[in-house]
Design a protein around this motif. Structure first.
Motif, PDB file in Angstrom:
ATOM      1  N   SER A  19     -62.026  44.021  25.947  1.00 63.32           N
ATOM      2  CA  SER A  19     -61.693  44.732  24.715  1.00 63.32           C
ATOM      3  C   SER A  19     -62.217  46.156  24.830  1.00 63.32           C
ATOM      4  N   THR A  20     -61.645  47.035  24.020  1.00 60.59           N
ATOM      5  CA  THR A  20     -62.022  48.436  24.070  1.00 60.59           C
ATOM      6  C   THR A  20     -63.356  48.629  23.364  1.00 60.59           C
ATOM      7  N   PRO A  21     -64.369  49.165  24.058  1.00 64.42           N
ATOM      8  CA  PRO A  21     -65.636  49.400  23.363  1.00 64.42           C
ATOM      9  C   PRO A  21     -65.471  50.472  22.289  1.00 64.42           C
ATOM     10  N   LEU A  22     -66.304  50.383  21.261  1.00 61.98           N
ATOM     11  CA  LEU A  22     -66.194  51.308  20.128  1.00 61.98           C
ATOM     12  C   LEU A  22     -66.142  52.755  20.585  1.00 61.98           C
ATOM     13  N   ILE A  23     -66.886  53.103  21.600  1.00 63.15           N
ATOM     14  CA  ILE A  23     -66.976  54.500  22.051  1.00 63.15           C
ATOM     15  C   ILE A  23     -65.599  55.075  22.380  1.00 63.15           C
ATOM     16  N   LEU A  24     -64.654  54.203  22.749  1.00 64.52           N
ATOM     17  CA  LEU A  24     -63.333  54.657  23.178  1.00 64.52           C
ATOM     18  C   LEU A  24     -62.230  54.230  22.204  1.00 64.52           C
ATOM     19  N   ARG A  25     -62.610  53.673  21.072  1.00 61.21           N
ATOM     20  CA  ARG A  25     -61.580  53.296  20.097  1.00 61.21           C
ATOM     21  C   ARG A  25     -61.208  54.508  19.248  1.00 61.21           C
ATOM     22  N   GLY A  84     -72.534  52.034  10.391  1.00 61.53           N
ATOM     23  CA  GLY A  84     -71.523  51.697   9.391  1.00 61.53           C
ATOM     24  C   GLY A  84     -70.183  52.347   9.628  1.00 61.53           C
ATOM     25  N   LYS A  85     -70.085  53.218  10.651  1.00 58.77           N
ATOM     26  CA  LYS A  85     -68.794  53.856  10.955  1.00 58.77           C
ATOM     27  C   LYS A  85     -68.266  53.231  12.235  1.00 58.77           C
ATOM     28  N   THR A  86     -67.280  52.372  12.110  1.00 55.50           N
ATOM     29  CA  THR A  86     -66.838  51.677  13.315  1.00 55.50           C
ATOM     30  C   THR A  86     -65.344  51.831  13.560  1.00 55.50           C
ATOM     31  N   ASP A  87     -64.728  52.849  12.954  1.00 52.77           N
ATOM     32  CA  ASP A  87     -63.292  53.034  13.152  1.00 52.77           C
ATOM     33  C   ASP A  87     -62.975  53.683  14.491  1.00 52.77           C
ATOM     34  N   SER A  88     -63.822  54.602  14.916  1.00 52.55           N
ATOM     35  CA  SER A  88     -63.505  55.317  16.153  1.00 52.55           C
ATOM     36  C   SER A  88     -64.795  55.732  16.847  1.00 52.55           C
ATOM     37  N   GLY A  89     -64.670  56.005  18.134  1.00 52.93           N
ATOM     38  CA  GLY A  89     -65.830  56.383  18.932  1.00 52.93           C
ATOM     39  C   GLY A  89     -65.761  57.839  19.360  1.00 52.93           C
ATOM     40  N   TRP A  90     -66.918  58.367  19.759  1.00 55.36           N
ATOM     41  CA  TRP A  90     -66.964  59.804  20.052  1.00 55.36           C
ATOM     42  C   TRP A  90     -66.162  60.167  21.292  1.00 55.36           C
ATOM     43  N   LEU A  91     -66.088  59.284  22.257  1.00 50.57           N
ATOM     44  CA  LEU A  91     -65.336  59.632  23.458  1.00 50.57           C
ATOM     45  C   LEU A  91     -63.842  59.725  23.131  1.00 50.57           C
ATOM     46  N   ASN A  92     -63.380  58.829  22.275  1.00 46.86           N
ATOM     47  CA  ASN A  92     -61.971  58.903  21.872  1.00 46.86           C
ATOM     48  C   ASN A  92     -61.706  60.194  21.094  1.00 46.86           C
ATOM     49  N   ARG A  93     -62.598  60.530  20.177  1.00 42.17           N
ATOM     50  CA  ARG A  93     -62.375  61.760  19.398  1.00 42.17           C
ATOM     51  C   ARG A  93     -62.461  62.988  20.299  1.00 42.17           C
ATOM     52  N   ALA A  94     -63.295  62.910  21.340  1.00 42.46           N
ATOM     53  CA  ALA A  94     -63.357  64.023  22.293  1.00 42.46           C
ATOM     54  C   ALA A  94     -62.016  64.175  23.007  1.00 42.46           C
ATOM     55  N   HIS A 133     -79.942  46.208  17.250  1.00 43.85           N
ATOM     56  CA  HIS A 133     -78.997  46.489  18.343  1.00 43.85           C
ATOM     57  C   HIS A 133     -77.639  46.890  17.800  1.00 43.85           C
ATOM     58  N   PHE A 134     -77.202  46.051  16.862  1.00 41.86           N
ATOM     59  CA  PHE A 134     -75.873  46.153  16.300  1.00 41.86           C
ATOM     60  C   PHE A 134     -75.632  47.545  15.712  1.00 41.86           C
ATOM     61  N   ASP A 135     -76.549  47.969  14.850  1.00 48.06           N
ATOM     62  CA  ASP A 135     -76.413  49.294  14.247  1.00 48.06           C
ATOM     63  C   ASP A 135     -76.670  50.388  15.276  1.00 48.06           C
ATOM     64  N   GLY A 136     -77.631  50.150  16.155  1.00 54.52           N
ATOM     65  CA  GLY A 136     -77.951  51.152  17.162  1.00 54.52           C
ATOM     66  C   GLY A 136     -76.762  51.418  18.077  1.00 54.52           C
ATOM     67  N   GLN A 137     -76.064  50.364  18.449  1.00 54.69           N
ATOM     68  CA  GLN A 137     -74.874  50.530  19.287  1.00 54.69           C
ATOM     69  C   GLN A 137     -73.766  51.236  18.516  1.00 54.69           C
ATOM     70  N   ASP A 138     -73.634  50.909  17.239  1.00 54.13           N
ATOM     71  CA  ASP A 138     -72.619  51.590  16.435  1.00 54.13           C
ATOM     72  C   ASP A 138     -72.885  53.091  16.390  1.00 54.13           C
ATOM     73  N   VAL A 139     -74.149  53.458  16.206  1.00 60.48           N
ATOM     74  CA  VAL A 139     -74.494  54.880  16.145  1.00 60.48           C
ATOM     75  C   VAL A 139     -74.242  55.536  17.506  1.00 60.48           C
ATOM     76  N   LEU A 140     -74.697  54.897  18.566  1.00 60.71           N
ATOM     77  CA  LEU A 140     -74.518  55.442  19.914  1.00 60.71           C
ATOM     78  C   LEU A 140     -73.041  55.657  20.238  1.00 60.71           C
ATOM     79  N   GLU A 141     -72.224  54.678  19.891  1.00 58.55           N
ATOM     80  CA  GLU A 141     -70.829  54.725  20.326  1.00 58.55           C
ATOM     81  C   GLU A 141     -69.927  55.462  19.341  1.00 58.55           C
ATOM     82  N   SER A 142     -70.216  55.353  18.055  1.00 57.72           N
ATOM     83  CA  SER A 142     -69.366  56.037  17.076  1.00 57.72           C
ATOM     84  C   SER A 142     -69.624  57.536  17.118  1.00 57.72           C
TER      85      SER A 142
END
Lengths: 409, 480
Positions: free
Chosen positions: A169-175, A137-147, A122-131
């Motif tokens: 808290s801000t989900p990874l997808i928006l960090r 392993g990439k948890t600095d920022s999420g794709w929605l924020n970069r968009a 789950h943990f890695d799968g969510q990181d991939v989905l949201e980053s």
């Protein structure tokens, strides 16, 4: 808001909003709308725990489906018949609102979809989905924020480019680097307006940083509550737990000077045990999701027509029911899309089949559509972000994953 | 010095370095005022101060062994269920006419994992009420966040999250950084959290047999987050190299073939054979020693000194800490071979650490602990504290990623964060009712260092309850 404060008229919180700038950026000059006059909104809901796509949108005409899902399989007949979407797929009966939107061509399903991740954490799968990266392993920022950082400059859309993180808290997808504001429905009773005003007064004299943050926080709460009533979630009720934050978030992104991009995360989809079929645990969760989408539709009003909601999950679940009447971690699943701006009314699937030989590693629905392509299609046609930038910055190393065409009206 | 200057120094001692003044008759503020630096440093005298022991606090191996036992029971129950499935409809409550679901055999109860988690959380929270200053507990919080794990990873990390802090962090907060690095990277909770437990050398016996391979997660975070920092001068090749070096660092599983279940073990069968080059230095394959030598060198690397010094100063002094202070801390870290007590002493002895304005906001954990210390209630249940932390976006031992919780105002002095703090302050004040005198509470917090505006706001409040909420939200209480 507490009942007692509702007797004061007008409420201090209300004055705070109408009298001052609600959002810190609202003093910026009003640019013209984008050339086509659209003012697009995008909401992403992340279902954490891995949604069983075969249970949510059942391939009722696939000859292998019923045997795989056994007593839990959805059926077009019986007490709680599934809601037919086309001659092959049927929607879970807990989602009548989504079915209605589908009939209006304002909802669509992408089936047999997944990220690039093929393990089952789950943990890695969510990181991939949201980053948005191809690997964990990439948890600095999420794709929605970069968009958001890539939105066309100088247009109204860029001014409104602030993201809204719904939750504590801000989900990874928006960090990430683009500005994000946060709001969560109050789990605690709000304090009296009088105390808020006294504290703001103290902060204005002693601590302008805290004054500004608190003033915005109270303002967001006010907009979220206006017309939406008491927002305290009912303890333990999974449907309200999804409806309530959606109701507030809808008000915030509907506001003329509010944010345009919201991310919500809903937990609890990890149905290893007693998943249920047409009724039961997953049915409750899907009813909550259906309610959340309905809250956005209602709360956005006129602005629904410029909105798209995307519902995604980290991966799917096993095609077969396990020994505890549930399903284990799998691969392919569904993504739900809804909104007035959507070109809906269809199930988008390159169906891989459900025979043993068709299943991924002999156990999971195979993923034939990369969910990044779906998101790219929305970001391109709804927000005007170019394919190159999407392939390099927003979803790094995904140039081969083409934006899905024709998702937006 | 005047009373208010002394009080200002006491406020720095208690808020910047500590967990805030305790209420009641603690005399914390007066004691801090009489010798501010001595008040903070007195806790550093014994390295045992940081240890946390108790009847409900068990070693991680016991906790993991308990969990393995329950999982085995569940598997056995499931196997039995499958055998007896066809004639089990007697237990079904399905409405007539529908086929019954597979029978709900009694599930082994998994609540014990959360119970163990709560026992450790409660012990940590209770401990935070004991010391006069709380500097050592702040150090524990800093290092625990630096080397964070997250209970969200799974039941194994959740059940051992508190034990990880007790076993890998606390023994070393006044000891050596290199020892802490080794204890952390060899702890089962960290090996599970960052996946090293399943990392296999491609050319090891296990790698050849099972076609499994390297997982770089722990190696990358060891370099990026634990020792050198992201700008520490390493390359992707160094990440891969370190990942190979620490292959075989894993956890003994339930069968116990390699040792006691739930303990760290070096599994030679999964270890990548051969020498590896890391940051230009060759490490011969000496089994587990290969990795231990590599970690020792990383802990003593100049980039680590700079990285740790900067984070340390940012935590205690300012989001953008004074460069001279960072340099001083970098030097002592390097010159003392990473002696963390020496690092703490230099911080406390530095005058700019006392004169820099109190611009930071308390973290959510430090805020609820400070509030609890002020109202002098030692909890016997942790739920309310844990719930408040969730609402503030800082659930205990569950940071959003391996980089831990942010340590800046931007992360916590947010619109939603301040509203939630106010709602929590309102709840605490409501529970207290008229039991606490808000002016006494303000005197306990800041005494003569309280601003005229704060004193006036509290004096003019319409009720004790409202005044108490204002004390808890006052800049004197929130800032450090």
């Amino acid at each position: 808001m507490a009942l007692s404060t509702a007797l004061h008229a007008p409420s201090r919180r209300q004055l705070l909003v109408t009298g001052g700038a609600l959002f810190a950026w609202s003093h910026l000059p009003r640019f013209a709308h984008a050339a086509d006059g659209r003012d697009p909104r995008l909401v992403v809901m992340v279902l954490r725990g891995a949604l069983d796509g075969l249970a949510a949108v059942a391939p009722v005409s696939d000859p292998a489906y019923e045997a795989l899902h056994g007593q839990q399989a959805l059926s077009l007949s019986g007490d709680k018949p599934a809601l037919p979407l086309d001659n092959f797929f049927a929607l879970h009966p807990a989602m009548p609102n989504f079915a209605r939107l589908y009939g209006l061509r304002q909802a669509a399903v992408v089936h047999a979809t997944a990220t690039a991740y093929r393990e089952r954490s789950h943990f890695d799968g969510q990181d991939v989905l949201e980053s948005g990266y191809a690997m964990p392993g990439k948890t600095d920022s999420g794709w929605l924020n970069r968009a958001l950082q890539q939105l066309p400059k100088g247009e109204r859309i860029a001014i409104k480019g602030k993201g809204l993180a719904v939750g504590a808290s801000t989900p990874l997808i928006l960090r990430g680097g683009a500005p994000v504001t946060g709001w969560a429905p109050s789990a605690l009773p709000a304090v009296q307006d009088d105390l808020e005003q006294r504290l703001l007064e103290l902060y204005r004299h002693r601590d302008v940083g805290l004054a500004s943050a608190l003033e915005q926080g109270l303002g967001l709460e006010k907009v979220a509550q206006r017309e939406a009533g008491n927002m305290r979630p009912v303890g333990g009720n999974v449907i309200e737990a999804m409806r309530v934050p959606s109701r507030g978030a809808a008000k915030l992104i509907a506001a003329d000077d509010g944010p345009r991009f919201a991310a919500l995360a809903f937990d609890g989809w990890d149905t290893h045990v007693n998943e249920g079929g047409a009724t039961g645990r997953l049915a409750q969760l899907l009813a909550g999701l259906d309610g959340a989408i309905e809250e956005f539709e209602k709360g956005l009003g006129e602005n629904w027509k410029t909105t798209v909601i995307a519902v995604v999950t980290e991966f799917g679940r096993t095609a077969r029911i396990n020994g505890t009447a549930g399903t284990d971690h799998g691969t392919g699943t569904v993504a739900f899309l809804a909104g007035g701006a959507l070109n809906g009314g269809r199930v988008i699937a390159d169906w891989p089949g459900l025979r043993d030989a068709d299943l991924f590693e002999g156990r999971d629905l195979k993923a034939t559509t990369d969910v990044r392509g779906v998101m790219k299609g929305l970001l391109t046609d709804h927000l005007g972000i170019g394919a190159n930038v999407l392939g390099e910055r927003v979803f790094p190393d995904s140039r081969d994953v083409k934006p899905m065409q024709g998702l937006i009206v | 010095m005047t009373a208010s200057i002394n009080a200002q120094m006491a406020l720095v001692a208690l808020n910047r370095f500590g967990l805030g003044a305790r209420g009641g008759n603690s005399g914390d503020l007066a004691n801090a005022a009489s010798d501010p630096k001595g008040f903070v440093k007195s806790e550093l005298a014994s390295p045992r101060t940081a240890l946390l022991e108790g009847p409900n606090l068990r070693p991680s191996e016991d906790l993991l062994a308990e969990m393995y036992g329950v999982i085995r029971q569940r598997r056995e129950a499931r196997a039995q269920t499958n055998q007896t499935a066809p004639n089990a409809q007697t237990m079904s409550d399905a409405p007539p006419g529908t086929a019954p679901p597979p029978p709900p055999k009694p599930q082994p109860n998994f609540n014990f994992i959360q119970e163990r988690f709560r026992s450790d959380a409660l012990a940590r929270i209770q401990r935070a009420h004991a010391p006069a200053c709380g500097f050592v507990e702040r150090l524990v919080g800093f290092w625990s966040n630096h080397f964070c794990i997250s209970a969200v990873k799974g039941p194994g990390v959740r059940i051992s999250a508190g034990a990880f802090e007790r076993e890998a962090i606390r023994p070393h907060v006044l000891g050596s950084f290199a020892d802490m690095v080794k204890a952390v990277e060899q702890h089962p909770a960290m090996l599970a959290y960052l996946d090293n437990a399943v990392s296999v050398g491609p050319n090891s016996r296990a790698g050849q047999n099972r076609k499994r391979g390297l997982n770089e997660n722990l190696a990358r975070e060891t370099l990026e987050l634990h020792t050198l920092g992201v700008d520490g001068g390493y390359t992707q090749a160094d990440v891969t190299s370190l990942a190979r070096i620490i292959t075989g660092w894993t956890i003994v599983g339930p069968p116990g073939q390699l040792g006691r279940p739930g303990t760290f073990v070096f599994n030679k069968n999964a270890h990548e054979p051969g020498a590896q080059i890391l940051l230009g230095k060759t490490y011969a394959d000496e089994g587990v020693v290969q990795g231990e030598k590599a970690l020792y060198d990383l802990a003593h690397h100049p980039a680590a000194a700079k990285f740790i010094a900067t984070k340390f100063a940012r935590h205690f002094v300012a989001d953008d800490p004074p460069p001279a202070l960072v340099e001083k801390l970098t030097n002592v870290f390097r010159d003392s071979d990473g002696d963390l007590k020496a690092l703490s002493l230099v911080l406390v002895d530095d005058d700019t650490a006392w004169s820099a304005p109190l611009t930071k906001i308390r973290s959510p954990y430090d805020y609820i602990i400070a509030a609890s210390r002020l109202i002098a209630r030692v909890p016997d249940q942790p739920q309310r504290y844990l719930g408040s932390l969730i609402l503030m976006g800082a659930p205990l031992w569950q940071p959003p990623g391996p980089n831990g919780f942010a340590d800046t105002n931007a992360a916590w002095a947010t619109p939603n964060g301040m509203k939630t703090r106010l709602d929590i302050a309102g709840q605490i004040a409501k529970r207290l009712g008229n039991l606490t005198d808000p002016e006494e509470a303000l005197d306990a917090v800041a005494g003569p260092a309280a601003s005229a505006e704060t004193r006036q706001a509290i004096g003019r409040a319409e009720s004790r309850e409202q005044a108490m909420a204002l004390v808890l939200m006052s800049p004197e209480f929130q800032r450090r």
